[in-house]
Design a protein around this motif. Structure first.
Motif, PDB file in Angstrom:
ATOM      1  N   VAL A  33       0.854  -1.185   0.000  1.00  0.00           N
ATOM      2  CA  VAL A  33       0.000   0.000   0.000  1.00  0.00           C
ATOM      3  C   VAL A  33       0.890   1.234   0.000  1.00  0.00           C
ATOM      4  O   VAL A  33       2.024   1.207   0.481  1.00  0.00           O
ATOM      5  CB  VAL A  33      -0.962   0.053   1.215  1.00  0.00           C
ATOM      6  N   PHE A  34       0.359   2.343  -0.543  1.00  0.00           N
ATOM      7  CA  PHE A  34       1.121   3.583  -0.680  1.00  0.00           C
ATOM      8  C   PHE A  34       0.129   4.739  -0.555  1.00  0.00           C
ATOM      9  O   PHE A  34      -0.783   4.879  -1.369  1.00  0.00           O
ATOM     10  CB  PHE A  34       1.824   3.581  -2.032  1.00  0.00           C
ATOM     11  N   PHE A  35       0.327   5.569   0.480  1.00  0.00           N
ATOM     12  CA  PHE A  35      -0.565   6.694   0.733  1.00  0.00           C
ATOM     13  C   PHE A  35       0.241   7.985   0.797  1.00  0.00           C
ATOM     14  O   PHE A  35       1.203   8.079   1.555  1.00  0.00           O
ATOM     15  CB  PHE A  35      -1.342   6.490   2.037  1.00  0.00           C
ATOM     16  N   ASP A  36      -0.171   8.978  -0.016  1.00  0.00           N
ATOM     17  CA  ASP A  36       0.539  10.246  -0.111  1.00  0.00           C
ATOM     18  C   ASP A  36      -0.494  11.378  -0.082  1.00  0.00           C
ATOM     19  O   ASP A  36      -1.201  11.600  -1.067  1.00  0.00           O
ATOM     20  CB  ASP A  36       1.345  10.292  -1.407  1.00  0.00           C
ATOM     21  N   PRO A  37      -0.611  12.107   1.035  1.00  0.00           N
ATOM     22  CA  PRO A  37      -1.638  13.147   1.119  1.00  0.00           C
ATOM     23  C   PRO A  37      -1.402  14.340   0.199  1.00  0.00           C
ATOM     24  O   PRO A  37      -2.321  15.133  -0.021  1.00  0.00           O
ATOM     25  CB  PRO A  37      -1.586  13.570   2.588  1.00  0.00           C
ATOM     26  N   SER A  38      -0.181  14.482  -0.337  1.00  0.00           N
ATOM     27  CA  SER A  38       0.058  15.575  -1.274  1.00  0.00           C
ATOM     28  C   SER A  38      -0.634  15.334  -2.616  1.00  0.00           C
ATOM     29  O   SER A  38      -0.821  16.276  -3.392  1.00  0.00           O
ATOM     30  CB  SER A  38       1.555  15.784  -1.486  1.00  0.00           C
ATOM     31  N   GLN A  39      -1.011  14.104  -2.886  1.00  0.00           N
ATOM     32  CA  GLN A  39      -1.795  13.789  -4.082  1.00  0.00           C
ATOM     33  C   GLN A  39      -3.270  13.873  -3.693  1.00  0.00           C
ATOM     34  O   GLN A  39      -3.914  12.872  -3.369  1.00  0.00           O
ATOM     35  CB  GLN A  39      -1.413  12.417  -4.626  1.00  0.00           C
ATOM     36  N   MET A  40      -3.813  15.075  -3.751  1.00  0.00           N
ATOM     37  CA  MET A  40      -5.163  15.314  -3.253  1.00  0.00           C
ATOM     38  C   MET A  40      -6.227  14.552  -4.029  1.00  0.00           C
ATOM     39  O   MET A  40      -7.334  14.336  -3.527  1.00  0.00           O
ATOM     40  CB  MET A  40      -5.467  16.810  -3.267  1.00  0.00           C
ATOM     41  N   ASP A  87      -0.263  23.588   4.811  1.00  0.00           N
ATOM     42  CA  ASP A  87       0.197  24.949   5.095  1.00  0.00           C
ATOM     43  C   ASP A  87       0.570  25.673   3.808  1.00  0.00           C
ATOM     44  O   ASP A  87       1.185  26.735   3.832  1.00  0.00           O
ATOM     45  CB  ASP A  87       1.376  24.932   6.069  1.00  0.00           C
ATOM     46  N   GLY A  88       0.200  25.069   2.674  1.00  0.00           N
ATOM     47  CA  GLY A  88       0.527  25.637   1.381  1.00  0.00           C
ATOM     48  C   GLY A  88       1.768  25.021   0.761  1.00  0.00           C
ATOM     49  O   GLY A  88       1.943  25.074  -0.459  1.00  0.00           O
ATOM     50  N   SER A  89       2.615  24.440   1.581  1.00  0.00           N
ATOM     51  CA  SER A  89       3.832  23.792   1.085  1.00  0.00           C
ATOM     52  C   SER A  89       3.807  22.292   1.326  1.00  0.00           C
ATOM     53  O   SER A  89       4.218  21.510   0.462  1.00  0.00           O
ATOM     54  CB  SER A  89       5.074  24.395   1.755  1.00  0.00           C
ATOM     55  N   PHE A  90       3.339  21.880   2.496  1.00  0.00           N
ATOM     56  CA  PHE A  90       3.318  20.471   2.864  1.00  0.00           C
ATOM     57  C   PHE A  90       1.884  20.031   3.152  1.00  0.00           C
ATOM     58  O   PHE A  90       0.998  20.856   3.406  1.00  0.00           O
ATOM     59  CB  PHE A  90       4.227  20.240   4.077  1.00  0.00           C
ATOM     60  N   HIS A  91       1.686  18.726   3.113  1.00  0.00           N
ATOM     61  CA  HIS A  91       0.349  18.161   3.206  1.00  0.00           C
ATOM     62  C   HIS A  91       0.358  17.000   4.187  1.00  0.00           C
ATOM     63  O   HIS A  91       1.316  16.221   4.224  1.00  0.00           O
ATOM     64  CB  HIS A  91      -0.119  17.657   1.831  1.00  0.00           C
ATOM     65  N   TRP A  92      -0.723  16.886   4.962  1.00  0.00           N
ATOM     66  CA  TRP A  92      -0.800  15.770   5.896  1.00  0.00           C
ATOM     67  C   TRP A  92      -2.260  15.464   6.211  1.00  0.00           C
ATOM     68  O   TRP A  92      -3.163  16.257   5.916  1.00  0.00           O
ATOM     69  CB  TRP A  92      -0.017  16.076   7.171  1.00  0.00           C
ATOM     70  N   VAL A  93      -2.483  14.293   6.829  1.00  0.00           N
ATOM     71  CA  VAL A  93      -3.778  13.913   7.374  1.00  0.00           C
ATOM     72  C   VAL A  93      -3.632  13.918   8.879  1.00  0.00           C
ATOM     73  O   VAL A  93      -2.690  13.333   9.418  1.00  0.00           O
ATOM     74  CB  VAL A  93      -4.234  12.541   6.841  1.00  0.00           C
ATOM     75  N   GLU A  94      -4.554  14.594   9.563  1.00  0.00           N
ATOM     76  CA  GLU A  94      -4.397  14.850  10.991  1.00  0.00           C
ATOM     77  C   GLU A  94      -5.499  14.181  11.811  1.00  0.00           C
ATOM     78  O   GLU A  94      -6.690  14.355  11.525  1.00  0.00           O
ATOM     79  CB  GLU A  94      -4.399  16.360  11.248  1.00  0.00           C
ATOM     80  N   ALA A  95      -5.087  13.414  12.830  1.00  0.00           N
ATOM     81  CA  ALA A  95      -6.017  12.786  13.762  1.00  0.00           C
ATOM     82  C   ALA A  95      -6.222  13.677  14.974  1.00  0.00           C
ATOM     83  O   ALA A  95      -5.274  14.304  15.458  1.00  0.00           O
ATOM     84  CB  ALA A  95      -5.481  11.422  14.199  1.00  0.00           C
ATOM     85  N   ASP A  96      -7.455  13.725  15.500  1.00  0.00           N
ATOM     86  CA  ASP A  96      -7.787  14.687  16.539  1.00  0.00           C
ATOM     87  C   ASP A  96      -7.457  14.238  17.956  1.00  0.00           C
ATOM     88  O   ASP A  96      -7.585  15.013  18.909  1.00  0.00           O
ATOM     89  CB  ASP A  96      -9.261  15.079  16.467  1.00  0.00           C
TER      90      ASP A  96
END
Length: 270
Positions: A33-40, A87-96
């Protein structure tokens, strides 16, 4: 007029072959598996995949697998969906840190060898148990995970197969703390051994109990897990690749490439 013997069109079309190598991608190493949040384009707000994620702070109900295997992460409960952030430069998925989590269909064995490469930043600062960032598990005592003790941001690896009489391995990095900053982590577990690298530096290199044991196929889980002592924790996930037992595991050179690729996605220096 004197013929100069130049063929202008021919000269214009004559080019040297490019010597620039193709950009590296984890896809070239055939991950499970391969997950990349920058690929929206791989992110959707609903689990059915009908509403695309298009902006910061939108929920993630479906995160599509970018490997050839199509083992997507999903969350049916809307309140338990993590959030896409940028933040406009980097991308992530955030857990609360309350109830957020994602999981695949039950398709993976709890079995070695396995390699996980992930980028994380722990946001929680309370709790002395383990926040399981990525795990393959059936129950609290049948599974394997890579996680973090949030109060001191300490990496931990856990594995146990009580179903087959294999006791727990619960090993932690002895002296290196994450300081709640962004980090690249690589876990490689083989029969009876586990190594974990933090930003390219080995921080765990020791024996473990889980060998070639296996149970029926189970999900890959992100966030709140099942295995013993897992607690909710707020964290950012900048990317994840997993090679399960059925895949060809990355070698040392390839691990360096994977870590460098993910570090660039996060703005981390190795």
């Amino acid at each position: 007029m004197m013929g100069l013997g130049y063929d202008i069109p021919a000269l214009a079309l004559r080019r040297r072959p490019s010597t620039t190598p193709a950009p590296f991608s984890p896809e070239s190493l055939s991950p499970s598996v391969f997950f990349d949040p920058s690929q929206m384009s791989s992110l959707f707000q609903d689990i059915a995949g009908t509403m695309a994620v298009s902006a910061d702070n939108q929920p993630v109900g479906l995160w599509q697998d970018l490997s050839a295997n199509g083992q997507n992460l999903g969350q049916e409960v809307s309140a338990a969906r993590p959030t896409y952030r940028t933040d406009g430069s980097f991308h992530w998925v955030e857990a609360d840190g309350v109830d957020d989590g994602l999981k695949t269909a039950p398709v993976f064995d709890v079995r070695n060898p396995v390699t996980m490469v992930l980028g994380y930043q722990m946001l929680s600062t309370s709790g002395t148990a383990r926040v399981n960032i990525a795990e393959i598990s059936q129950t609290s005592t049948n599974g394997m995970s890579v996680g973090v003790r949030p109060n001191i941001d300490r990496l931990q690896y856990y594995s146990r197969m009580s179903q087959q009489g294999v006791p727990a391995s619960n090993v932690a990095s002895p002296t290196v703390w994450g300081n709640h900053e962004k980090h690249v982590v690589t876990l490689q577990a083989t029969s009876g051994h586990v190594t974990v690298r933090l930003d390219g530096v080995p921080v765990i290199d020791t024996a473990q109990n889980l060998a070639q044991q296996s149970i029926s196929a189970q999900p890959l889980r992100i966030g709140l897990g099942l295995v013993t002592a897992s607690i909710p924790g707020a964290f950012r996930l900048f990317g994840l690749q997993v090679w399960t037992s059925s895949a060809t595991q990355p070698n040392a050179t390839q691990i360096d490439e994977l870590e460098a690729w993910l570090a660039a996605k996060m703005g981390v220096s190795l």
